[in-house]
Design an enzyme around this catalytic site. Structure first.
Site, PDB file in Angstrom:
ATOM      1  N   THR A   1       8.824  -7.492  -0.487  1.00 33.33           N
ATOM      2  CA  THR A   1       8.375  -7.598  -1.875  1.00 33.33           C
ATOM      3  C   THR A   1       7.913  -9.036  -2.083  1.00 33.33           C
ATOM      4  OG1 THR A   1      10.535  -8.278  -2.723  1.00 33.33           O
ATOM      5  CG2 THR A   1      10.077  -5.925  -2.732  1.00 33.33           C
ATOM      6  N   GLY A   2       7.235  -9.251  -3.183  1.00 32.63           N
ATOM      7  CA  GLY A   2       6.802 -10.615  -3.507  1.00 32.63           C
ATOM      8  C   GLY A   2       5.301 -10.765  -3.374  1.00 32.63           C
TER       9      GLY A   2
ATOM     10  N   THR B   1       8.775  -4.365  -6.735  1.00 37.03           N
ATOM     11  CA  THR B   1       8.120  -3.328  -5.942  1.00 37.03           C
ATOM     12  C   THR B   1       9.200  -2.566  -5.193  1.00 37.03           C
ATOM     13  OG1 THR B   1       6.018  -4.430  -5.592  1.00 37.03           O
ATOM     14  CG2 THR B   1       6.810  -3.145  -3.751  1.00 37.03           C
TER      15      THR B   1
ATOM     16  N   GLY C   1       2.111 -10.479  -2.126  1.00 38.55           N
ATOM     17  CA  GLY C   1       1.486  -9.692  -1.075  1.00 38.55           C
ATOM     18  C   GLY C   1       0.433 -10.469  -0.306  1.00 38.55           C
TER      19      GLY C   1
ATOM     20  N   GLY D   1      -2.556  -5.103  -2.552  1.00 41.63           N
ATOM     21  CA  GLY D   1      -1.450  -5.959  -2.115  1.00 41.63           C
ATOM     22  C   GLY D   1      -0.995  -5.599  -0.710  1.00 41.63           C
ATOM     23  N   ASP D   2       0.204  -6.028  -0.371  1.00 48.55           N
ATOM     24  CA  ASP D   2       0.719  -5.797   0.984  1.00 48.55           C
ATOM     25  C   ASP D   2       1.376  -4.430   1.162  1.00 48.55           C
ATOM     26  OD1 ASP D   2       2.783  -6.543  -0.766  1.00 48.55           O
ATOM     27  OD2 ASP D   2       3.967  -7.465   0.821  1.00 48.55           O
TER      28      ASP D   2
ATOM     29  N   ARG E   1      -7.780  -5.114  -6.536  1.00 54.81           N
ATOM     30  CA  ARG E   1      -6.921  -5.951  -5.664  1.00 54.81           C
ATOM     31  C   ARG E   1      -5.934  -5.064  -4.905  1.00 54.81           C
ATOM     32  NH1 ARG E   1      -1.070  -6.813  -5.301  1.00 54.81           N
ATOM     33  NH2 ARG E   1      -0.744  -8.869  -4.428  1.00 54.81           N
TER      34      ARG E   1
END
Ligand code: ASP
Length: 329
Positions: free
Chosen positions: A240-241, A189, A243, A219-220, A217
Site C-alpha cells: 500500500t502507499g 488500499t 504506487g 497505481g501499483d 492514472r
C-alpha cells in the site's frame, strides 16, 4: 505451518470472517482471497476501495485491482475500471478467461459487461461530499467554489456539471491534481495474502487508488511485481502507499526475490524497504509492504511508523493486529 489470511490493518474483522470460514472448510487460497476482497469492496465505510471509494479529480471513481496465483504465476488485473462493484472478481475472470493479464478503462468495462459483472454507482453521497470539500479547498484560484458542499449533493448530473465547469473555466487539471493530492493521508488500499492448507499462496489488491488522481492514472495495485506478487516456491508480497514508487522499484517482486535468495522474512522486508527509500530519494516516501514466506511466516515493513496488519491462522479465533516494522533509513 497452518493456513492463514494476512491483510492490512484497516480491514474490518467482519470482512475477514467469511474468508476464514471458507479456508477452514478447505477452500483454495484464490477463492478465499477473492471472498475477503469482495467484502472490503462492498464496505461503505472504506473510502479507498470499491463502493464509496474516493474519486479522481473529475469526481469519477476509477478502480484498480489484481489477483495472482502463486502456484502457476497466473495473474489477472484491471485498471481505471468505472461502474463495477467488484474489480477483484473482474480481475480474476481476466486471468481465467482471457489470454491477457491486464485490461484497462473502456476495455475493462466492456469485459466486465460481457461477463455480467455487477454494475453499480460507486460514488456515495459521503464520498461525493469529501470530494467537493477538497475541490473547494484547492480550486478557489480558478473560481471553483462549491459553497453548499455540506448539503446532500444530488446525483451524477451534478458531477457532470462540475466536470463541464472544470473544462470550461480553463482550469489546468495538472495544477489542480498537484494541489489536491495528499499522498501521506492515503494508504488503506486493500491488500490480502492467503496461504491455504495445501501451501498455495495467493495475493490480491483492490483500490480506488490515490484520491483526486489525474483521470486514467494507474497505481501499483494492478501492476504485477509492483503492488503484488506471489510464488508458492518462495512467498508473496503486497503493497500500500505511493504506487508510483513501488512501480518504479518493482517492490513486491523484489521482496519475493529476496526470499528466493535465501533471506529470512525480516531481512527480505527490511532490505526491500531500505532499497526503495534509497532508490526514490523521497523523504516523505510512504509505502507499507506485507510479506508471507512459503512456510507461512508473516511480516509487515513500512517507511513510517504506525501502520498495522492483521493476521489470522485457521487455529485462531480472531485476527491479531500487528504493528508493521518501521524501517528507518
Ligand atoms: N497504492 C495505492 C495506489 O497507488 C494507494 C494506496 O495504497 O493507498 O493507487
Amino acid at each position: 505451518m497452518s493456513a492463514l489470511i494476512l491483510v492490512n490493518g484497516e480491514v474490518r474483522d467482519e470482512c475477514i470472517q467469511p474468508g476464514m470460514q471458507a479456508l477452514r472448510q478447505g477452500a483454495p487460497a484464490i477463492d478465499v482471497a477473492e471472498l475477503v476482497a469482495r467484502a472490503v469492496e462492498s464496505d461503505a465505510g472504506d473510502h479507498s476501495v470499491g463502493f464509496s471509494g474516493l474519486p479522481n479529480i473529475l469526481g469519477e471513481v476509477e478502480l484498480d485491482a489484481s489477483i495472482m496465483d502463486g502456484a502457476t504465476l497466473a495473474s489477472g488485473a484491471v485498471s481505471a475500471l468505472k461502474g463495477y462493484l467488484h474489480p477483484v472478481s473482474v480481475a480474476r475472470q481476466v486471468m481465467e478467461r482471457l489470454p491477457h493479464v491486464l485490461l484497462t478503462d473502456a476495455g475493462a468495462a466492456r469485459f466486465a459487461a460481457e461477463i455480467n459483472a455487477e454494475a453499480g454507482d460507486l460514488l456515495t453521497p459521503e464520498a461525493k461530499a469529501i470530494y467537493l470539500k477538497r475541490l473547494n479547498a484547492v480550486g478557489r484560484d480558478w473560481g471553483l467554489e462549491i459553497r453548499d458542499w455540506r448539503l446532500e449533493i444530488g446525483d451524477w448530473s451534478e458531477i457532470s456539471n462540475l466536470q463541464s465547469l472544470i473544462s470550461s473555466s480553463n482550469v489546468p487539471l495538472i495544477d489542480l491534481v498537484a494541489r489536491a493530492i495528499r499522498y501521506h493521508e492515503g494508504g488503506d488500499t486493500m491488500n490480502i495474502i492467503v496461504r491455504d492448507g495445501a501451501g498455495r499462496l495467493v495475493s490480491a489488491v483492490t483500490t480506488s487508488g490515490v484520491a483526486w488522481k489525474y483521470p486514467g492514472r494507474v497505481g501499483d495495485s494492478p501492476i504485477i511485481g509492483a503492488g503484488s506478487y506471489a510464488d508458492d516456491r518462495h512467498g508473496a508480497a503486497t503493497c500500500t502507499g505511493m504506487g508510483e514508487l513501488t512501480i518504479r522499484h518493482g517492490t513486491a517482486l523484489r521482496a519475493v526475490l529476496a526470499l528466493s535468495y535465501g533471506k529470512s522474512i525480516d531481512e527480505a522486508g527490511r532490505e526491500t524497504i531500505r532499497d526503495l527509500r534509497r532508490m526514490s530519494g523521497a523523504r516523505d516516501a510512504w509505502v507499507r509492504l506485507l510479506l508471507v514466506d512459503k512456510n507461512g511466516a508473516v511480516g509487515g515493513y513500512c517507511t513510517r511508523p504506525g501502520a498495522t496488519l492483521k493476521v489470522q491462522t485457521i487455529d485462531e479465533n480472531r485476527p491479531r493486529v500487528i504493528e508493521s516494522e518501521h524501517v528507518a533509513e
